[in-house]
Design an enzyme around this catalytic site. Structure first.
Site, mmCIF file in Angstrom:
data_model
loop_
_atom_site.group_PDB
_atom_site.id
_atom_site.type_symbol
_atom_site.label_atom_id
_atom_site.label_comp_id
_atom_site.label_asym_id
_atom_site.label_seq_id
_atom_site.Cartn_x
_atom_site.Cartn_y
_atom_site.Cartn_z
ATOM 1 N N GLU A 114 40.433 36.482 20.289
ATOM 2 C CA GLU A 114 39.209 36.668 20.828
ATOM 3 C C GLU A 114 38.751 37.146 22.249
ATOM 4 O O GLU A 114 39.902 35.470 23.212
ATOM 5 C CB GLU A 114 37.333 35.604 20.591
ATOM 6 C CG GLU A 114 37.806 35.291 18.679
ATOM 7 C CD GLU A 114 36.738 34.368 18.607
ATOM 8 O OE1 GLU A 114 36.576 33.551 19.171
ATOM 9 O OE2 GLU A 114 36.197 34.032 17.747
ATOM 10 N N LYS A 116 38.178 36.395 26.079
ATOM 11 C CA LYS A 116 37.891 34.891 26.167
ATOM 12 C C LYS A 116 37.145 35.144 27.652
ATOM 13 O O LYS A 116 37.135 35.479 28.622
ATOM 14 C CB LYS A 116 38.892 33.720 27.260
ATOM 15 C CG LYS A 116 38.357 32.494 27.511
ATOM 16 C CD LYS A 116 39.215 31.275 27.332
ATOM 17 C CE LYS A 116 38.597 30.404 28.161
ATOM 18 N NZ LYS A 116 37.980 29.980 29.136
ATOM 19 N N ASP A 118 34.413 35.147 30.704
ATOM 20 C CA ASP A 118 34.450 33.978 31.237
ATOM 21 C C ASP A 118 32.808 34.360 32.229
ATOM 22 O O ASP A 118 32.536 34.655 33.123
ATOM 23 C CB ASP A 118 35.073 34.538 33.381
ATOM 24 C CG ASP A 118 35.205 33.867 33.969
ATOM 25 O OD1 ASP A 118 35.085 32.848 33.488
ATOM 26 O OD2 ASP A 118 35.219 34.285 35.040
ATOM 27 N N TYR A 229 30.570 32.399 19.828
ATOM 28 C CA TYR A 229 32.254 32.691 19.188
ATOM 29 C C TYR A 229 32.054 31.068 18.130
ATOM 30 O O TYR A 229 33.491 30.806 18.115
ATOM 31 C CB TYR A 229 32.963 32.294 19.419
ATOM 32 C CG TYR A 229 32.188 31.578 21.143
ATOM 33 C CD1 TYR A 229 33.211 30.345 20.783
ATOM 34 C CD2 TYR A 229 32.247 32.058 22.620
ATOM 35 C CE1 TYR A 229 32.406 29.521 21.728
ATOM 36 C CE2 TYR A 229 31.905 31.485 23.447
ATOM 37 C CZ TYR A 229 32.046 29.845 23.210
ATOM 38 O OH TYR A 229 32.107 29.362 24.072
ATOM 39 N N LYS A 317 45.941 32.705 28.426
ATOM 40 C CA LYS A 317 45.440 32.452 30.165
ATOM 41 C C LYS A 317 46.503 34.140 30.917
ATOM 42 O O LYS A 317 47.155 34.137 30.474
ATOM 43 C CB LYS A 317 45.043 32.047 31.191
ATOM 44 C CG LYS A 317 43.975 30.283 30.201
ATOM 45 C CD LYS A 317 43.040 31.019 30.248
ATOM 46 C CE LYS A 317 41.994 30.687 31.835
ATOM 47 N NZ LYS A 317 41.757 29.012 32.042
ATOM 48 N N CYS A 411 32.322 47.742 69.927
ATOM 49 C CA CYS A 411 33.151 48.628 69.121
ATOM 50 C C CYS A 411 34.464 48.880 68.964
ATOM 51 O O CYS A 411 34.332 50.021 70.008
ATOM 52 C CB CYS A 411 32.404 50.051 68.369
ATOM 53 S SG CYS A 411 33.145 50.618 67.122
ATOM 54 N N CYS A 414 34.856 53.285 69.108
ATOM 55 C CA CYS A 414 33.939 53.536 70.443
ATOM 56 C C CYS A 414 34.014 53.118 71.764
ATOM 57 O O CYS A 414 33.019 54.070 72.347
ATOM 58 C CB CYS A 414 32.817 54.232 70.109
ATOM 59 S SG CYS A 414 31.387 53.597 69.439
ATOM 60 N N CYS A 429 27.649 48.407 65.620
ATOM 61 C CA CYS A 429 27.638 49.257 66.383
ATOM 62 C C CYS A 429 27.079 50.138 66.354
ATOM 63 O O CYS A 429 26.350 50.735 65.472
ATOM 64 C CB CYS A 429 29.044 50.583 65.913
ATOM 65 S SG CYS A 429 29.346 51.643 67.065
ATOM 66 N N CYS A 434 29.323 57.092 66.324
ATOM 67 C CA CYS A 434 30.459 56.778 65.960
ATOM 68 C C CYS A 434 31.627 57.205 65.470
ATOM 69 O O CYS A 434 30.808 57.762 64.269
ATOM 70 C CB CYS A 434 30.530 55.258 65.886
ATOM 71 S SG CYS A 434 31.650 54.036 66.043
HETATM 72 S S1 IVH Z 1 36.007 27.997 21.175
HETATM 73 C C1 IVH Z 1 36.375 24.150 20.475
HETATM 74 N N1 IVH Z 1 35.616 31.308 22.120
HETATM 75 O O1 IVH Z 1 36.004 28.971 27.275
HETATM 76 C C2 IVH Z 1 36.104 25.289 21.008
HETATM 77 N N2 IVH Z 1 35.728 29.902 23.231
HETATM 78 O O2 IVH Z 1 37.633 26.347 28.371
HETATM 79 C C3 IVH Z 1 36.022 26.185 21.533
HETATM 80 N N3 IVH Z 1 34.604 30.796 26.122
HETATM 81 O O3 IVH Z 1 33.959 26.417 26.700
HETATM 82 C C4 IVH Z 1 35.992 27.280 22.535
HETATM 83 N N4 IVH Z 1 35.454 32.772 24.837
HETATM 84 O O4 IVH Z 1 32.954 28.425 26.950
HETATM 85 C C5 IVH Z 1 35.631 29.958 22.684
HETATM 86 N N5 IVH Z 1 35.760 33.303 22.094
HETATM 87 C C6 IVH Z 1 35.844 31.806 22.693
HETATM 88 C C7 IVH Z 1 35.764 31.806 23.906
HETATM 89 C C8 IVH Z 1 35.752 30.660 24.425
HETATM 90 C C9 IVH Z 1 35.024 32.243 26.427
HETATM 91 C C10 IVH Z 1 35.290 29.739 26.745
HETATM 92 C C11 IVH Z 1 33.509 28.484 26.174
HETATM 93 C C12 IVH Z 1 34.446 27.272 26.407
HETATM 94 C C13 IVH Z 1 35.972 27.477 27.066
HETATM 95 C C14 IVH Z 1 36.992 26.893 26.673
#
Ligand code: IVH
Length: 674
Positions: A114, A116, A118, A229, A317, A411, A414, A429, A434
């Site tokens: 999946e 990840k 942010d 998730y 990552k 500036c 100019c 400016c 300009c």
């Molecule tokens: S599973 C016990 N799945 O990543 C495992 N986490 O670094 C729980 N996150 O706190 C996490 N996408 O905020 C999981 N598809 C995903 C995720 C995910 C983002 C974040 C989540 C977690 C952090 C851990």
């Protein structure tokens, strides 16, 4: 009270939930926004008149509630763990070998992979199908109770759906990530700037700031979204694998990332990671890696967890988007609005696959706050398509020979006075003629979201301004072949192409036209709002400041800026010259053109005549919809050169595949009827 009113309220609640789910989760609405609003208002009025009709799961609660004094905290029934990180394929393979060892006897281990996200991890608790509580992750054991705020997120079901999923679980703890997508983030910041508020640094901060509002009515105005998730405690939800669980969540009404893949072998997960490193910047939201999880739930239980992380998952990552390097010098750039921006010129450094040579320092206060000096070693960050920025100075590397920066009093382009107005962070400016401002405003005029004049680079613009060939953007439409061919870095063929593009852009939608003018504070989103409200540019030019401010989504700062812009004779003259040059503005209001209405398009590969965004705009103008991925709901896949995997998917699903010519034909037919 008439008992049928209670039935009506119940019916409205159900319908509103159903349509909200179709719109926000399935991306497949059945009714128009206006119809939805009508149903919503009817329920609001009913509940106003008979408050006893409002249930805790009423969709009217999505608008938020009066502010709290502070957040309560509460314990998670099962701790919310974090994830072990991996930064190289070997580390993921080492994880796989560990899993194999601990699951002795199971040869063929399958995973779910999946993206990840942010954002922020949250836990939602449902009892007998109703959302009763939502918690932030907090320290993993205890989180803050943010139920009211979570209720405002359209992608979060307030009640679970029963269709096809058997009986509702008595207890369901679902976990997922709350986030804001890039486009919404851009719009949110645009609005904040227009209101004189500080913009958020990135989508993650924006999501965190929005979710941790004591006043949930503010949260309700923020474009939060959520993918689920995982799970905390569950009862009666019988699944054997993670993928099965995610699809059960989908049937219950949750939004699950459509990019999730599983069950797959480790090798497939690793190649998915490679695919994502290419694709990540095109996704509508930010991701920072791939989470790889053992798919079989019994195996997960066997593997268990350490105090901090589960042994059945790993976060692979993406390479760092931050690096350290040295500041060689600090130069000041002048933008189209006359703002002076200090830019750090750096010792070149590769960040996430791109060599970074310059990073913005934003403004004088930022340079002072971060205390960036020439010669400093600094941490530089590149996120997505945004301009690299200096995050901070690595102070341990300071030698004492670094030279502080001072903002110039004049500036650099100019030589006119550069001043900082009271209450503003920017130094400007003030000379409206300009050349730097002119160059910047023409570059903006020709940019992607505006006139989209491909092939016109900043170098060409600079030359033409310096030679006096361009005194405003309108002059672009009066260029001739000889002039263009005479520019440096311009052959006869590219000159011809450029002139063809310029001429093709003479017909433009009102929102793009407004955006192209470069009115201060008016970004693409605001331009779209204005264009939707007004039939013509002339109508906008006639409005008073107060009338402009009445338009939904346009704040007082923006209204004053727009009004001032059109009062200035030079600006009116540019507009007139554009019209004289033959520029034709098309109303971008929802035209009564519905030839493509109800038709859903997906695009893949490079188109020849239209840019992606143009194709999207034109399909939408004709009443059609454009989505990012092929599903059974897709009507047409439009293919350009070197189409991607969407083509196979379309073939599998029997979706009609068309080329660009066919699309243009369909659009042509649509335009004729308008
Ligand atoms: S599973 C016990 N799945 O990543 C495992 N986490 O670094 C729980 N996150 O706190 C996490 N996408 O905020 C999981 N598809 C995903 C995720 C995910 C983002 C974040 C989540 C977690 C952090 C851990």
């Amino acid at each position: 009270m008439d008992p049928t009113l209670s039935d009506r309220a119940q019916w409205l609640r159900r319908e509103l939930h159903r349509h909200s789910h179709r719109y926000h989760v399935l991306d497949d609405p059945e009714i128009s926004d206006a119809e939805y609003d009508r149903l919503f208002r009817e329920l609001v009025e009913l509940e106003d008149q008979y408050p006893q009709l409002q249930t805790p799961d009423s969709p009217t609660l999505r608008v938020g509630a009066p502010p709290l004094e502070k957040f309560e905290s509460a314990a998670h029934t099962l701790p919310m763990l974090s994830l072990e990180n991996a930064f190289a394929a070997e580390e993921v393979q080492a994880f796989h070998r560990r899993v194999q060892r601990q699951l002795e006897g199971i040869e063929d281990i399958r995973y779910t992979a999946e993206p990840k996200l942010d954002g922020l991890a949250v836990e939602l608790v449902y009892r007998d199908g109703s959302l009763v509580r939502a918690l932030t992750r907090g320290d993993g054991f205890t989180g803050e109770v943010i139920t009211r705020n979570i209720r405002t997120i359209p992608a979060v079901p307030l009640t679970l759906r029963t269709a096809g999923a058997g009986p509702l679980p008595a207890l369901l703890e679902v976990r997922g990530e709350v986030f804001i997508n890039r486009e919404d983030f851009g719009n949110l910041n645009e609005e904040r700037l227009a209101k004189g508020e500080t913009p958020f640094a990135n989508p993650r901060n924006a999501a965190a700031g929005s979710l941790r509002q004591l006043d949930s009515r503010i949260t309700a105005t923020r474009p939060l979204d959520m993918f689920v998730y995982g799970a905390g405690r569950l009862s009666d939800l019988l699944c054997r694998s993670h993928v099965e669980m995610l699809s059960a969540f989908r049937s219950l009404g949750f939004k699950v990332n459509p990019l999730v893949r599983g069950p797959i072998r480790l090798e497939e997960a690793l190649s998915f990671y490679e695919e994502l490193t290419q694709k990540r910047h095109d996704l509508p939201y930010e991701i920072d890696g791939l989470v790889i999880k053992v798919d079989d739930l019994e195996s997960q239980a066997t593997l268990g967890a350490t105090s901090r992380t589960p042994r059945w998952a790993v976060a692979y990552k993406f390479p760092a988007t931050q690096e350290t390097t040295r500041v060689l010098r600090i130069e000041v750039q002048v933008g189209r609005t006359g703002v002076l921006t200090p830019v750090a010129h750096l010792e070149p450094v590769p960040i996430g696959g791109v060599t970074v040579r310059r990073a913005t320092l934003h403004n004088e206060d930022e340079v002072r706050r971060k205390d960036v000096r020439i010669g400093d070693t600094v941490l530089v960050q590149r996120a997505g398509d945004v301009i690299p920025e200096v995050v901070k100075v690595v102070s341990s590397k300071r030698r004492g020979t670094e030279i502080p920066f001072t903002m110039p009093k004049r500036c650099p382009q100019c030589g006119s006075a550069a001043v900082r107005l009271v209450g503003e962070a920017a130094t400007r400016c003030l000379n409206t003629s300009c050349p730097a401002q002119l160059k910047g405003s023409i570059a903006h005029f020709a940019s992607k979201g505006a006139f989209d004049i491909e092939g016109l680079g900043t170098r060409h613009i600079d030359q033409m301004v310096e030679k006096g060939l361009l005194t405003s953007a309108a002059d672009l439409f009066f260029l001739d072949h000889g002039t263009v061919e005479g520019l440096e870095r311009m052959g006869p063929k590219s000159a011809e192409n450029l002139l063809a593009v310029i001429s093709a852009r003479k017909t433009i939608s009102l929102d793009r036209f407004i955006y192209a003018l470069g009115v201060r504070h008016v970004g693409e989103h605001a331009a779209r709002l204005l264009a939707e409200h007004l039939p013509t540019l002339q109508a906008l030019m006639k409005l008073s400041e107060a009338e402009i401010a009445e338009i939904d989504g346009i704040g007082p700062v923006m209204a004053s800026s727009i009004h001032r812009f059109f009062r200035q004779p030079e600006n009116r003259e540019v507009v007139q010259r554009l019209l004289d040059a033959g520029v034709r503005i098309q109303a971008s209001q929802r035209v009564e053109d519905d030839r493509l209405s109800g038709r859903t398009f997906v695009m893949t590969g490079a188109l020849q005549t239209l840019s992606r965004s143009e194709a999207k705009n034109r399909i939408e103008a004709a009443g059609g919809r454009v989505t990012g991925s092929v599903s059974a709901q897709t009507d047409f896949l439009v293919t350009g050169a070197s189409p991607g995997s969407k083509l196979n998917k379309a073939r599998d699903l029997g979706v009609e595949v068309i080329d660009e010519d066919r699309l243009l034909e369909m659009l042509g037919a649509a335009a004729d009827s308008a």
